[in-house]
Write an enzyme that holds these catalytic residues in place. Structure first.
Site, PDB file in Angstrom:
ATOM      1  N   GLN A   1      -7.777   7.417  -0.630  1.00  0.00           N
ATOM      2  CA  GLN A   1      -7.457   6.084  -0.121  1.00  0.00           C
ATOM      3  C   GLN A   1      -8.646   5.495   0.624  1.00  0.00           C
ATOM      4  O   GLN A   1      -8.615   4.326   1.006  1.00  0.00           O
ATOM      5  CB  GLN A   1      -6.253   6.160   0.825  1.00  0.00           C
ATOM      6  CG  GLN A   1      -4.969   6.601   0.141  1.00  0.00           C
ATOM      7  CD  GLN A   1      -3.795   6.704   1.091  1.00  0.00           C
ATOM      8  OE1 GLN A   1      -3.073   7.702   1.080  1.00  0.00           O
ATOM      9  NE2 GLN A   1      -3.550   5.691   1.920  1.00  0.00           N
TER      10      GLN A   1
ATOM     11  N   ARG B   1       2.900   5.758   5.453  1.00  0.00           N
ATOM     12  CA  ARG B   1       3.352   4.370   5.271  1.00  0.00           C
ATOM     13  C   ARG B   1       3.619   3.734   6.626  1.00  0.00           C
ATOM     14  O   ARG B   1       4.687   3.190   6.883  1.00  0.00           O
ATOM     15  CB  ARG B   1       4.592   4.328   4.381  1.00  0.00           C
ATOM     16  CG  ARG B   1       4.718   2.973   3.700  1.00  0.00           C
ATOM     17  CD  ARG B   1       5.682   2.951   2.560  1.00  0.00           C
ATOM     18  NE  ARG B   1       5.633   1.626   1.953  1.00  0.00           N
ATOM     19  CZ  ARG B   1       5.942   1.366   0.697  1.00  0.00           C
ATOM     20  NH1 ARG B   1       6.322   2.319  -0.100  1.00  0.00           N
ATOM     21  NH2 ARG B   1       5.877   0.149   0.214  1.00  0.00           N
ATOM     22  N   CYS B   2       2.589   3.800   7.478  1.00  0.00           N
ATOM     23  CA  CYS B   2       2.790   3.481   8.884  1.00  0.00           C
ATOM     24  C   CYS B   2       1.434   3.291   9.512  1.00  0.00           C
ATOM     25  O   CYS B   2       0.501   4.027   9.230  1.00  0.00           O
ATOM     26  CB  CYS B   2       3.508   4.661   9.535  1.00  0.00           C
ATOM     27  SG  CYS B   2       3.393   4.746  11.312  1.00  0.00           S
TER      28      CYS B   2
ATOM     29  N   GLU C   1       3.909  -1.599   4.914  1.00  0.00           N
ATOM     30  CA  GLU C   1       4.576  -0.544   5.676  1.00  0.00           C
ATOM     31  C   GLU C   1       5.768  -1.023   6.472  1.00  0.00           C
ATOM     32  O   GLU C   1       6.597  -0.215   6.908  1.00  0.00           O
ATOM     33  CB  GLU C   1       3.541   0.122   6.574  1.00  0.00           C
ATOM     34  CG  GLU C   1       2.446   0.707   5.714  1.00  0.00           C
ATOM     35  CD  GLU C   1       1.254   1.207   6.479  1.00  0.00           C
ATOM     36  OE1 GLU C   1       0.588   2.129   5.992  1.00  0.00           O
ATOM     37  OE2 GLU C   1       0.978   0.685   7.567  1.00  0.00           O
TER      38      GLU C   1
END
Lengths: 783, 164
Positions: free
Chosen positions: A220, A367-368, A737
């Protein structure tokens, strides 16, 4: 045949995704699809024990297996000074264990062979003798004075990693003492895992003649990985070429560097051949990064009218065997200080103590945006308990305590400046959609019949887009991001960014931003990411940062191109620079709109017909250092019906109204919301990376770690309000997110609302049916 | 062990170890990398292919078992440059994000529409319940299949007309 996607003025339109042309054909190029000549495969030997002294490692039988080329142990790596590697959190982590192992499935040896199967065969022949040691799995136990000290390598003789605090402790304690009402809850956010469907992996391809390493990796953050690699392996950075091909989901899992990566690189350098390592699902769930694992005690005060007075949060964080959290350097507990949420607290205090345990290292921002999920879950659950204690409607309590829309920019008591929001409008929209008042009436009728129906609300505020360079860095590298735009003679554009999408649709959405700024169609703009030899430097895609950072860079780089274009247009139109106007698609002479040139004409002139003295070409690069973070927010309402026979909480409806400012592509935003809500649903109801007392991982595959299927997944009803960010170049905020951050509390609040007639205010997630059934049984109301 | 298999209409032979899984035959020997591997435990369905028209998880079938049979993979969906209605449906309906589970979803839903040309939403959801997706929440996948179903029916009608 490509479907039609061309559209001028594309910003804000549901343009079909460009990347889908290959993905629907099965022609994506994912890491494991890449096969290089002479490539070998690597498999890892892992520890069956959570804590054990390594008595001996016998690799003779593995080495003797035909087809095995190399067996690596920690001792081999120690000779290269690579037995340990630094983590992004400033700790260090064993690559291959030398004297002891600290968690089950820890990497102990690596076997490199002709095929994947032979490498596994070889790994099975490595004999490791262990002497088991006492295991600590609970971080609260780890912090007790008599707990076994897990990390022998540290000078500090305990399991404490860090203490972090923010806000005013004394003032908060005082305000709580003076409050008419104080609710206290112990809220747990259990250990979960991002579990993208594509596991992590890499191919290391070292070219000894040129001294260049090409490293294909599920990443990523390819630039950050290259820099880390340069630091860890001592290779010159310009001779490391990181290629992150199509990535099959990331959700934070593909931010860190893992031991398997380092072993593959050492293998390739040692053997002079490409080495591939792809983890199995079990390896993924047990070793490459968990998230959450926060134990939070909250005290929330209010006056006799229900206005919040103070918030105090005391947290114990489980970071596993090594602190491999991926947080910005100055924020060891991430952005947990968003914990005051959407409410106007006069004062607040939060603290986090982190501990080592015999569990896999982490924790990453799944996802945060760095511990924002934990914070949002905490405040939204606490507000629910306050409403129950006061006996008021949880929606009314929120309206009463929201930060008013006239208060932005709003300085929170824990140090953030919220950019924009209209919380009441967003919640009103959600309540209208679900017909809240009618639902409350229905609930009253059902309760009278002994049924358990619940309505849960979550009105969260997120903090995303890390981040401004004065406070945000990882390993010292500032968290800006970048975009380079090259416009070719025929007006066609290649744009490269420092981010790396994993399904978010950047090839389309960033093309929309650039096309909008340049008066082109998205078809005219090719977006490339993930290749460090070509893309400008940036810190990657996670924490909902791509649109707030690289998206800003894309708009501003395009404006630089347009500024030069304006000068060329003046030359073509034979007017002065300040007489040139831009109508969104064409430059024209002021007062004479028919006297116009397009960006394509300007592009050609940049290479063929320049004003005297102008530098040829038409390109621009922008490194965008955002002035602030962005604060997306939303109002979610869940309705559940509890089955008294099984304890299952069936989600009847779920309404999500999000506000992420300017929307680039509504279809993509809605898709992100659907996906994040489904992950939030799983976290609330079915997922936990749990351990037994011996440190055995109880969820090492998808038969134990449950991912919702299409049958369990609720149907989502979505809408949005639009409150643009005042500081972002196009007014956009991150959104990927929000649904995962905001939804777990809505589900849990709905279940607590259903069970509240029984006096229940808090149950730990995941809310498995058996947990709810047990409560019903205790109260004698099962069927 | 030498095996022979028809893949997307073409006869192919391969020499495989008895333990080789079908997914690795497809990916490594036949170089059809659209079929993905995501879990190793028959849970995720990313490796779904059609074996004599029936969807199977190719991580749980041995390559030698398919000797003499017919395989269809995601690469077999597009015909003469014309995307299959399901491929169009996934694209039109935003039924994919990262695209890793998509080939398996396409093969499962292809088989669904072969046996049930007009499925209800619940039937679609049940049909894909062996295929995990972490990105979409399935809602747009359902829409993608609903988009494709009438197009598949029309195609079938048209083929029948021609046959008549």
């Amino acid at each position: 045949m490509a479907l039609e996607t061309t559209e001028l003025r594309p910003l804000g339109k549901s343009i079909k995704r460009k990347e889908d042309a290959r993905l629907v054909r099965g022609q994506g190029r994912f890491l494991d699809d890449i096969k290089l000549p002479r490539m070998l495969y690597l498999a890892l030997v892992r520890s069956p024990y959570a804590h054990a002294r390594i008595v001996g490692i016998d690799t003779a039988r593995a080495r003797a297996l035909p087809g095995v080329h190399l067996v690596l142990t920690g001792e081999d790596l120690a000779k290269l000074n690579l037995a340990w590697m630094p983590t992004l959190a400033g700790d260090k982590q064993m690559v291959l264990a030398t004297d002891k192992v600290l968690f089950q499935y820890q990497e102990v040896a690596a076997v490199i062979a002709d095929t994947r199967a032979l490498a596994e065969d070889g790994a099975a022949l490595v004999e490791v003798t262990y002497d088991p040691l006492p295991v600590v799995v609970d971080p609260r136990r780890a912090l007790e004075p008599d707990a076994p000290v897990l990390r022998d390598d540290r000078e500090q003789r305990d399991n404490h990693i860090f203490h972090w605090e923010v806000g005013e402790r004394a003032a908060t304690d005082e305000a709580l003492r003076a409050s008419a009402v104080v609710v206290k809850e112990s809220i747990r956010m259990p250990r979960v895992h991002p579990a993208p469907v594509e596991p992590c992996g890499c191919i290391a391809d070292y070219d000894g003649a040129m001294g260049k390493l090409t490293w294909y990796v599920t990443s990523q953050a390819p630039h950050a990985h290259r820099t880390v690699l340069a630091m860890v392996a001592g290779l010159p950075e310009h001779k490391i070429h990181v290629i992150s091909p199509d990535v099959g989901g990331g959700f934070g899992n593909k931010v860190p560097v893992f031991p398997g990566y380092v072993a593959a690189i050492v293998g390739s350098i040692s053997l002079g051949r490409p080495v591939k390592w792809v983890e199995t699902r079990t390896e993924n769930l047990t070793s490459t990064n968990f998230a959450r694992d926060y134990f939070m005690d909250v005290e929330l005060g209010a006056d006799d009218k229900g206005r919040v007075t103070a918030l105090k949060v005391t947290t114990v964080a489980d970071h596993g065997a090594f602190d491999a959290a991926a947080d910005p350097t100055k924020y060891p507990a991430g952005l947990f200080s968003i914990v005051t949420g959407s409410y106007d607290f006069p004062t607040a205090f939060a603290e986090v103590d982190a501990a080592y345990t015999n569990k896999a290292p982490g924790g990453i921002a799944y996802r945060c945006s760095f511990r924002v999920t934990e914070a949002s879950f905490l405040i939204e659950r606490a507000m629910n308990s306050l409403a129950l204690k006061l006996g008021v409607d949880p929606a009314d309590l929120r309206f009463q305590n929201f930060i008013g829309s006239d208060r932005f920019p709003y300085d929170s008591p824990l140090g953030w400046t919220y950019d924009s929001g209209n919380y009441a409008a967003t919640l009103n929209r959600a309540l209208d959609m679900i017909d809240y008042r009618a639902l409350r009436q229905e609930q009253a009728e059902r309760r009278a019949r002994g049924e358990f129906m619940g309505i849960g609300i979550s009105t969260f505020t997120e903090i995303v887009g890390a981040g401004p360079s004065q406070s945000f860095d990882i390993l010292g590298i500032k968290m800006f991001d970048s975009c380079e735009i090259r416009v070719h003679p025929t007006g066609k554009v290649i744009a490269r960014l420092g981010t790396r999408h994993q399904g978010q649709g950047h090839e389309t959405t960033f093309a929309q931003i650039i096309a909008e700024e340049l008066g082109l169609s998205t078809e005219d703009v090719l977006v490339e990411e993930g290749d460090t030899d070509t893309a400008p430097y940036g810190l990657g895609t996670y924490a909902s940062r791509s649109t707030p950072t690289a998206g800003g860079a894309a708009a501003l780089a395009a404006r630089r191109v347009r500024d030069k274009g304006r000068k060329i247009a003046a030359h073509l139109l034979e007017v002065s620079d300040d007489e040139v106007e831009w109508d969104g698609q064409r430059f024209y002479a002021a007062g004479a709109p028919e006297h116009a040139v397009s960006m394509a004409e300007v592009s050609l002139a940049a290479y063929t017909n320049l004003p005297a003295g102008m530098e040829p070409g038409l390109e621009a690069t922008f490194y965008y250092d955002p002035p602030n973070l962005t604060f997306p927010n939303g109002a979610y309402v869940a309705v559940v019906d509890i089955d008294k026979g099984t304890g299952e909480a069936k989600v009847r409806r779920f309404v999500a109204v999000d506000d992420c400012g300017t929307v680039i592509n509504p279809m993509v935003v809605e898709g992100q919301i659907h996906g994040g809500l489904t992950e939030g649903f799983a976290i609330a109801f079915m997922q936990e990376i749990a351990f037994d007392e011996d440190g055995n991982c109880l969820a090492p595959n998808f038969t134990e770690y449950l991912v919702p299927t299409a049958v369990e997944a609720p149907k989502w009803e979505t809408d949005r309000t639009v409150t643009p960010s005042p500081h972002h170049p196009i007014g956009a905020k991150g959104v990927g997110e929000s649904p995962n951050v905001g939804s777990p509390a809505a589900f849990a609040n709905a279940v607590m609302d259903a069970l509240s007639p029984l006096g229940v205010t808090n149950l730990d997630i995941p809310l498995f049916p058996w947990k709810i059934w047990e409560v019903l049984r205790q109260h004698g109301v099962t069927e | 062990m030498l095996i022979s298999v028809t893949v997307n209409g073409q006869e192919r032979t391969a020499d495989v170890e008895p333990r080789t899984l079908l997914c690795y035959l497809v990916r490594d020997e036949l170089s059809l990398t659209g079929t993905h591997v995501g879990c190793d435990t028959t849970s995720c369905g990313a490796c779904t292919v059609l074996l004599d028209g029936v969807p199977v998880k190719s991580c749980t079938v041995l390559a030698v078992q398919v000797d003499g049979q017919e395989l269809m993979t995601v690469e077999g969906l597009e015909q003469a440059g014309d995307l299959h209605p399901l491929q169009k449906g996934f694209w039109e309906s935003h039924g994919l994000q990262c695209g890793f589970c998509t080939p398996g979803m396409l093969m499962t839903t292809y088989a669904l529409l072969e046996r049930n040309p007009d499925p209800t939403e619940d039937e679609i959801r049940r049909a894909i319940s062996g295929n995990l997706c972490r990105c979409t929440g399935y809602q747009n996948i359902v829409k993608a299949v609903q988009y494709a179903a009438p197009l598949v029916r029309e195609k079938r009608e048209a083929a029948r007309e021609v046959a008549r």
